[in-house]
Every structure is written in C-alpha cells, then in structure tokens.
Design a protein around this motif. Structure first.
Motif, PDB file in Angstrom:
ATOM      1  N   SER A 147      -7.372   1.082  -1.489  1.00  0.00           N
ATOM      2  CA  SER A 147      -7.181   2.358  -0.808  1.00  0.00           C
ATOM      3  C   SER A 147      -8.511   2.818  -0.236  1.00  0.00           C
ATOM      4  O   SER A 147      -9.586   2.386  -0.694  1.00  0.00           O
ATOM      5  CB  SER A 147      -6.626   3.418  -1.768  1.00  0.00           C
ATOM      6  OG  SER A 147      -7.593   3.760  -2.741  1.00  0.00           O
ATOM      7  N   ALA A 148      -8.422   3.688   0.764  1.00  0.00           N
ATOM      8  CA  ALA A 148      -9.638   4.170   1.411  1.00  0.00           C
ATOM      9  C   ALA A 148     -10.516   4.951   0.435  1.00  0.00           C
ATOM     10  O   ALA A 148     -11.737   5.010   0.597  1.00  0.00           O
ATOM     11  CB  ALA A 148      -9.263   5.049   2.612  1.00  0.00           C
ATOM     12  N   GLU A 149      -9.867   5.541  -0.584  1.00  0.00           N
ATOM     13  CA  GLU A 149     -10.616   6.352  -1.553  1.00  0.00           C
ATOM     14  C   GLU A 149     -11.282   5.508  -2.640  1.00  0.00           C
ATOM     15  O   GLU A 149     -12.140   6.012  -3.366  1.00  0.00           O
ATOM     16  CB  GLU A 149      -9.688   7.376  -2.218  1.00  0.00           C
ATOM     17  CG  GLU A 149      -9.123   8.435  -1.270  1.00  0.00           C
ATOM     18  CD  GLU A 149      -7.999   7.906  -0.409  1.00  0.00           C
ATOM     19  OE1 GLU A 149      -7.346   6.914  -0.834  1.00  0.00           O
ATOM     20  OE2 GLU A 149      -7.763   8.456   0.683  1.00  0.00           O
ATOM     21  N   ALA A 150     -10.880   4.242  -2.753  1.00  0.00           N
ATOM     22  CA  ALA A 150     -11.429   3.383  -3.813  1.00  0.00           C
ATOM     23  C   ALA A 150     -12.930   3.200  -3.623  1.00  0.00           C
ATOM     24  O   ALA A 150     -13.416   2.991  -2.498  1.00  0.00           O
ATOM     25  CB  ALA A 150     -10.726   2.035  -3.806  1.00  0.00           C
ATOM     26  N   CYS A 207       8.972  10.114   6.744  1.00  0.00           N
ATOM     27  CA  CYS A 207       7.844  10.317   7.674  1.00  0.00           C
ATOM     28  C   CYS A 207       6.704   9.321   7.444  1.00  0.00           C
ATOM     29  O   CYS A 207       5.810   9.209   8.282  1.00  0.00           O
ATOM     30  CB  CYS A 207       7.284  11.730   7.532  1.00  0.00           C
ATOM     31  SG  CYS A 207       8.358  12.988   8.212  1.00  0.00           S
ATOM     32  N   GLU A 208       6.741   8.659   6.297  1.00  0.00           N
ATOM     33  CA  GLU A 208       5.652   7.729   5.968  1.00  0.00           C
ATOM     34  C   GLU A 208       5.604   6.581   6.974  1.00  0.00           C
ATOM     35  O   GLU A 208       6.601   5.913   7.244  1.00  0.00           O
ATOM     36  CB  GLU A 208       5.850   7.174   4.559  1.00  0.00           C
ATOM     37  CG  GLU A 208       4.804   6.183   4.112  1.00  0.00           C
ATOM     38  CD  GLU A 208       3.473   6.824   3.766  1.00  0.00           C
ATOM     39  OE1 GLU A 208       2.511   6.092   3.507  1.00  0.00           O
ATOM     40  OE2 GLU A 208       3.400   8.071   3.748  1.00  0.00           O
ATOM     41  N   GLU A 209       4.451   6.374   7.538  1.00  0.00           N
ATOM     42  CA  GLU A 209       4.267   5.279   8.484  1.00  0.00           C
ATOM     43  C   GLU A 209       3.853   4.020   7.725  1.00  0.00           C
ATOM     44  O   GLU A 209       2.938   4.074   6.898  1.00  0.00           O
ATOM     45  CB  GLU A 209       3.196   5.626   9.521  1.00  0.00           C
ATOM     46  CG  GLU A 209       3.609   6.703  10.517  1.00  0.00           C
ATOM     47  CD  GLU A 209       4.818   6.290  11.335  1.00  0.00           C
ATOM     48  OE1 GLU A 209       4.931   5.093  11.667  1.00  0.00           O
ATOM     49  OE2 GLU A 209       5.654   7.162  11.636  1.00  0.00           O
ATOM     50  N   PRO A 210       4.532   2.899   7.970  1.00  0.00           N
ATOM     51  CA  PRO A 210       4.137   1.658   7.287  1.00  0.00           C
ATOM     52  C   PRO A 210       2.669   1.330   7.548  1.00  0.00           C
ATOM     53  O   PRO A 210       2.195   1.444   8.690  1.00  0.00           O
ATOM     54  CB  PRO A 210       5.062   0.601   7.915  1.00  0.00           C
ATOM     55  CG  PRO A 210       6.224   1.375   8.456  1.00  0.00           C
ATOM     56  CD  PRO A 210       5.664   2.698   8.888  1.00  0.00           C
ATOM     57  N   ALA A 211       1.975   0.976   6.491  1.00  0.00           N
ATOM     58  CA  ALA A 211       0.551   0.650   6.642  1.00  0.00           C
ATOM     59  C   ALA A 211       0.360  -0.635   7.439  1.00  0.00           C
ATOM     60  O   ALA A 211      -0.688  -0.848   8.041  1.00  0.00           O
ATOM     61  CB  ALA A 211      -0.099   0.518   5.269  1.00  0.00           C
ATOM     62  N   PHE A 264       3.551   5.955  -3.475  1.00  0.00           N
ATOM     63  CA  PHE A 264       4.642   6.739  -4.053  1.00  0.00           C
ATOM     64  C   PHE A 264       4.942   6.357  -5.504  1.00  0.00           C
ATOM     65  O   PHE A 264       5.323   7.205  -6.299  1.00  0.00           O
ATOM     66  CB  PHE A 264       5.923   6.546  -3.226  1.00  0.00           C
ATOM     67  CG  PHE A 264       5.879   7.196  -1.874  1.00  0.00           C
ATOM     68  CD1 PHE A 264       6.065   8.554  -1.749  1.00  0.00           C
ATOM     69  CD2 PHE A 264       5.665   6.452  -0.740  1.00  0.00           C
ATOM     70  CE1 PHE A 264       6.037   9.168  -0.505  1.00  0.00           C
ATOM     71  CE2 PHE A 264       5.624   7.052   0.516  1.00  0.00           C
ATOM     72  CZ  PHE A 264       5.814   8.410   0.631  1.00  0.00           C
ATOM     73  N   SER A 265       4.851   5.092  -5.823  1.00  0.00           N
ATOM     74  CA  SER A 265       5.284   4.478  -7.093  1.00  0.00           C
ATOM     75  C   SER A 265       6.777   4.221  -7.011  1.00  0.00           C
ATOM     76  O   SER A 265       7.541   5.010  -6.440  1.00  0.00           O
ATOM     77  CB  SER A 265       4.943   5.312  -8.324  1.00  0.00           C
ATOM     78  OG  SER A 265       5.944   6.262  -8.602  1.00  0.00           O
ATOM     79  N   GLU A 282       0.832  -1.208   0.000  1.00  0.00           N
ATOM     80  CA  GLU A 282       0.000   0.000   0.000  1.00  0.00           C
ATOM     81  C   GLU A 282       0.863   1.254   0.000  1.00  0.00           C
ATOM     82  O   GLU A 282       0.584   2.229  -0.713  1.00  0.00           O
ATOM     83  CB  GLU A 282      -0.913  -0.001   1.224  1.00  0.00           C
ATOM     84  CG  GLU A 282      -1.857   1.193   1.297  1.00  0.00           C
ATOM     85  CD  GLU A 282      -2.759   1.150   2.514  1.00  0.00           C
ATOM     86  OE1 GLU A 282      -3.239   2.225   2.928  1.00  0.00           O
ATOM     87  OE2 GLU A 282      -2.983   0.041   3.056  1.00  0.00           O
ATOM     88  N   ASN A 283       1.950   1.249   0.793  1.00  0.00           N
ATOM     89  CA  ASN A 283       2.859   2.398   0.819  1.00  0.00           C
ATOM     90  C   ASN A 283       3.581   2.571  -0.512  1.00  0.00           C
ATOM     91  O   ASN A 283       3.741   3.690  -1.005  1.00  0.00           O
ATOM     92  CB  ASN A 283       3.890   2.230   1.931  1.00  0.00           C
ATOM     93  CG  ASN A 283       3.280   2.161   3.311  1.00  0.00           C
ATOM     94  OD1 ASN A 283       3.275   1.103   3.948  1.00  0.00           O
ATOM     95  ND2 ASN A 283       2.745   3.272   3.777  1.00  0.00           N
TER      96      ASN A 283
END
Length: 582
Positions: free
Chosen positions: A345-348, A315-319, A108-109, A103-104
């Motif tokens: 994703s939550a937006e899906a 700063c990205e927190e692992p999902a 970013f890609s 997911e992380n």
C-alpha cells in the motif's frame, strides 16, 4: 449514491412504479370511507329507512373489498420489486468484486464484503420496500386525512396543526441520536464475520491446539459488543412508541371532549355526531400515518449506513485495469524484472520487494529459494498482475504486463498458489476450471503429468467423484496434485508453482518435475520451494532474502557463491544424513 442504487432496480421498474399507484388507490378509498360512515350516522339520526342503510352498507363493503384488493396487489408488487432490487444489487456488488485486485480486497477485507452483500443488502431491501409502500401510503393518508378532517370538523381540526409538528420534531431528534449507534453496529458486524470466517477456515488448528473455549469466549465478546450497541440504539428508538401513543390518546381525548361539548352547546348546529365520529377516525389515520412514517424514517436511518457501505464497493475503482488498446497475444514465456520494487500500500513504510533485476528465458525451469517473508510469493504475483509494481517494470514475452489484456495475460500464466483450493463439485468440474472445454483424454493426461491419475482412478466414481467444499475429503498432497493438473489444462506459456508440492513426498515431487521436463519443454516453469531437491536441477535458481534477490545461478554455482543457499542445502542434507544414521 441514490442514482447508482436506483440503477439496480433494472427490470423491476414496472412493479416498483405500480406499487405506489396501487397504494394511492387504497389510501383514497380508506379516506373516503369515514366520510360515508359519517353521513350514514347522520342519516340514521335523522330517521332514514332500512333501504338507505343497506345501500350505504353495500357501498362500504364494496369499497372495503376494492381497498383490500389494492392492498394485496401492492404487497405482491412491492415484494417482487424489492426482492428483484436486492438480487440485482447483490449481483452488481459481486460483479464489482470480480474486477478487484488483491489490493482492493485487502482494503475492505473479505469478511466486510460478505457483510455488505448480506446484512447491508437486506437492510437496503427492507428500506426500499417500505419506501415504495409506506412512504407513498403514509404521506397520502396524512394529507387526505387532514383535508377531510378540516372538511368534516372545521376549527376542531386545528388540533393537528399543533400535534403534527411536535411529533415530527420528536421523531427527528430520536433518529439523530440513534444514527451514530447504528453506524458503530455495522463496523462491529464486519469484525464478527471476520472472526467467524477465520475460525471456520482454521477449524483444524483450533481443535489441534484445543482452543475451542478461547474462540467461543472471543466470539461471545464480539457478539456482546454488537448487543450493547443495538440495545443502545433500540433504547433511543423506543421513545418513538410512547411519544406516538401520547399524541394518539391526547388527540382522541381532546376531540371527544371538545366535540361533545360543541354538540351539546350548539345542539348539533356546529358539529354533529357523524362529524365527531369521522374526526376520531381521521385523527387516528393521521397519527397512524405519522407512526408509519416514523418507522420508515428509522429504517431509512439504519439502511442509510448500509447504503453508504454498499456504495463504497460500487464506487471503488479497481487498482488494476487493462489499457485502452491492450496486447492480446503473448509471444513466449520469457519473464523479465527490471528494477522492480513493490509495497502493498502507498502508506506502507517498507518495500516488500526492492530493486529486483532478473531475466528468465522462455522454456526455462527456474527455482526460487528463500526464507519465510523473503518475498518469493510476492514476486511471482507481479507476473500475472495480481498486484502492480510500485516501481520498475515486469515484462512477459518482451511486453510490459501493464500493456496486456488482463484475461489474455492470466490465461497465459497458470499459478498454483501455496494455499490450494478446490471447489464443491466433481473432480472433472474442478479440473475444467483450467479449461472448460477439456476432453476426458486431456484431463487424464494432465492428471498423469501431475501424478494424480492413480489416486483419482482408485476412487469408486473416478473422475466423477464429488469434492466437498474446500476439498476436505482429499488429502493435502492429493489436493495439490489436482490443482497442478488444473493449471496444466490451461496450456500456459508460464507455469508457476508456489510451494505447491510441499505436501507430496520427494519421489512424487521428482516424478512431477520429470514430467514437466518431458511433456511441456516450451513452457516456462517457475518453482517456489522450501526443499533444495525440488529446484536443484533447475536451469537457474533465484535466492531471495528480505525482499531482495541475493544470488542467481545453478545449483553448483550457488553452492560456491551464496552463503544463504549453501546454509539451507547443508541443513537439509545434514538432516537427511542424521535421519539415516538414526
């Protein structure tokens, strides 16, 4: 953000601190030299002897050598500190990426992450080196030169009070206008790297469809977009040089004109030739210091966006994280999906899996059949927590997978993905990804089970044969069998084959499945396949369609109750009969 980046200086703090101190010594000496030269000129004018001239000359030579030594040492320590900082920064980013879930990575890609570890780190490294060198030297030279100018030139030095604010305001305005253009460039760098990565990975497809010209045109357009943005940014920054040159020459002309007028009108009582010479030198030092500060400011402006992008990763927190008190042992290979739903994703808007309820007993062989996009691969990725469920629970060995230590869970679940990957190195090196301590006998046994031993033995170097990057010097079927052998060396509780025998013939596929049944009977085997023949002898078969489980049963049961399964079976068997008739 600065604190997080500063932590990456680590063991290179000493050269990072030593550099400004050395620069300080260099700056002090350079500011004293015009003062000594000024006095020497006045003494020569007053008729001093050759002995005094030689003595002052030797002092100046010694000061120049010491200044050169300080400068050389500062260059060495600055290079060591900045290169070490960049090394630690890349290591921190790479280490952080290793904690990311899929997911992380999706957020970013992979292309963007590569850009951040290369281009962005390079910009920050350059900025760091300029800060510990130029950002110390230039302000010090500026301050010392202005002080000495007032000491030597008196009211004439008031010129700097006018020139410096004009120059600073101009530089700030230039940087403000250039910053948005630099931001746009870095986003386009991500797109460019993504295009390169995609093109290289799909080179066979590109050549197969003769799309080289199309890809070159697409790359040229992406590259030209970056050129336009960089040109726009550099066009703005280019105003820096004429502004600086104007101030430099205005300063020289003004000092020479006014200074010469004062010398003539006062007969040297207000200011003399030595002081005028020092004023010209200090004026040049002041403006050169401002020019260097402007270059540093531009570099910091560019690297500020790079630093922000790097900080986003740090700063990205692992999902997906392990619990505070994780379970370390997997009791058995049983798997249970309890009201599982999942979206990427939550937006899906749409769920990739909906209301999945399946129970797999330990040691069973389970097949999963379904069309493309039915959710087969998504389902099995939840078992080893490559993704977490959106709703519901996945249990392994009777325990929620979220309660396991991640390493313990993934050590107990071996996955041979649909896209098999081998790394550059020997066949042994690749196999030992499954078990770094595996003996030669264990590797041979795993390869025999995966039907890989015969073709490996046919190579001149056997198990010491070098595999090229991506496994390009072995066939698709050979690559799949080596990946299966690598997974078997983990001795997992659960073995998942995600369509990983698609490139082998049906006879070899049958031999692999027979080997599983005979040699790893207690391991739960989950086989995703497109061919009915690969799963028809399984203890149970799961039929999926559009993210949902539509039927579960044996081959015989599904032929009776599942329209989807029966249709696939009839298409494949009819195709086989048609081929025989032909």
């Amino acid at each position: 953000m600065l604190k997080r980046l500063a932590r990456c200086i680590g063991e290179y703090k000493r050269p990072a601190i030593l550099t400004p101190l050395l620069i300080m010594g260099e700056a002090i000496i350079e500011c004293l030299m015009p003062f000594i030269i000024s006095n020497l000129i006045n003494d020569i004018k007053g008729g001093c002897g050759l002995e005094d001239i030689v003595r002052r000359g030797l002092i100046l030579l010694l000061m120049a050598v010491i200044s050169l030594g300080f400068g050389w040492a500062a260059s060495f320590t600055a290079a060591r500190a900045s290169a070490g900082f960049a090394k630690n920064l890349r290591r921190s980013i790479f280490g952080k990426i290793q904690t990311f879930s899929f997911e992380n990575i999706d957020k970013f890609s992979s292309a963007s992450l590569v850009t951040r570890m290369t281009t962005d780190v390079g910009n920050v490294q350059m900025s760091f080196m300029m800060i510990i060198r130029g950002a110390i030297r230039s302000p010090m030279m500026l301050i010392f030169s202005v002080i000495m100018a007032f000491i030597m030139g008196g009211p004439l030095a008031m010129l700097f009070v006018i020139v410096i604010p004009i120059l600073v305001c101009g530089l700030l305005l230039i940087a403000k206008k250039a910053m948005p253009a630099f931001r746009a460039v870095f986003r386009k760098y991500d797109k460019l790297n993504e295009s390169i990565e995609e093109n290289v990975m799909a080179m066979r497809v590109v050549k197969g469809f003769v799309r080289e010209e199309h890809e070159k045109k697409k790359f040229a357009e992406a590259s030209d977009n970056i050129r336009r943005d960089f040109t726009k940014a550099e066009r703005i920054v280019a105003f820096n040089d004429p502004l600086m040159q104007f101030c430099v020459y205005f300063n020289m002309v003004f000092v020479m004109f006014v200074g010469a007028h004062l010398i003539v009108s006062s007969s040297g009582s207000t200011i003399d030739v030595g002081q005028l010479s020092a004023m010209l030198t200090y004026g040049m030092q002041v403006l050169m210091s401002l020019m260097m500060l402007s270059m540093i400011y531009v570099m910091i402006t560019i690297s500020a966006e790079s630093a922000r992008r790097i900080d986003e990763v740090l700063c990205e927190e692992p999902a997906i994280t392990a619990p505070a008190d994780p379970v370390l042992d997997i009791a058995d290979g049983s798997v249970e999906f309890d009201n599982v739903s999942f979206k990427y994703s939550a937006e899906a808007e749409k769920f990739a899996l909906s209301d999945v309820n399946v129970k797999i007993n330990s040691g069973e062989t389970v097949g999963i059949i379904g069309g493309t996009g039915s959710g087969k691969s998504t389902l099995i990725q939840l078992i080893s927590r490559l993704y977490d469920t959106t709703e519901g629970t996945v249990r392994v060995g009777g325990v929620d997978v979220k309660e396991y230590d991640l390493q313990a869970l993934r050590d107990g679940v071996a996955v041979v993905l649909q896209k098999n990957l081998l790394f550059s190195g020997t066949i042994k090196d690749n196999l030992r990804w499954g078990n770094k301590d595996a003996s030669d006998e264990e590797m041979i046994a795993a390869c025999k089970l995966a039907q890989a031993h015969d073709f490996v033995s046919s190579f001149p170097d056997g198990y010491d044969t070098m595999i090229e990057q991506g496994g390009t010097n072995v066939s698709g079927g050979q690559k799949q069998r080596l990946c299966i052998a690598r997974a078997l060396l983990k001795k997992p509780k659960i073995l998942i084959l995600d369509d990983s025998t698609s490139a082998v013939d049906t006879k070899t596929d049958a031999l692999i499945r027979r080997g599983f049944a005979e040699y790893i009977p207690t391991t739960t085997k989950i086989i995703i396949a497109q061919r009915i023949s690969s799963v028809e002898n399984a203890d149970k078969i799961i039929v999926m369609d559009n993210g949902a489980v539509t039927a579960v049963g044996t081959h015989t049961e599904l032929l009776e109750k599942s329209d989807i399964y029966r249709e696939v079976y009839e298409q494949q068997t009819r195709g086989g009969k048609d081929n025989e008739e032909e």
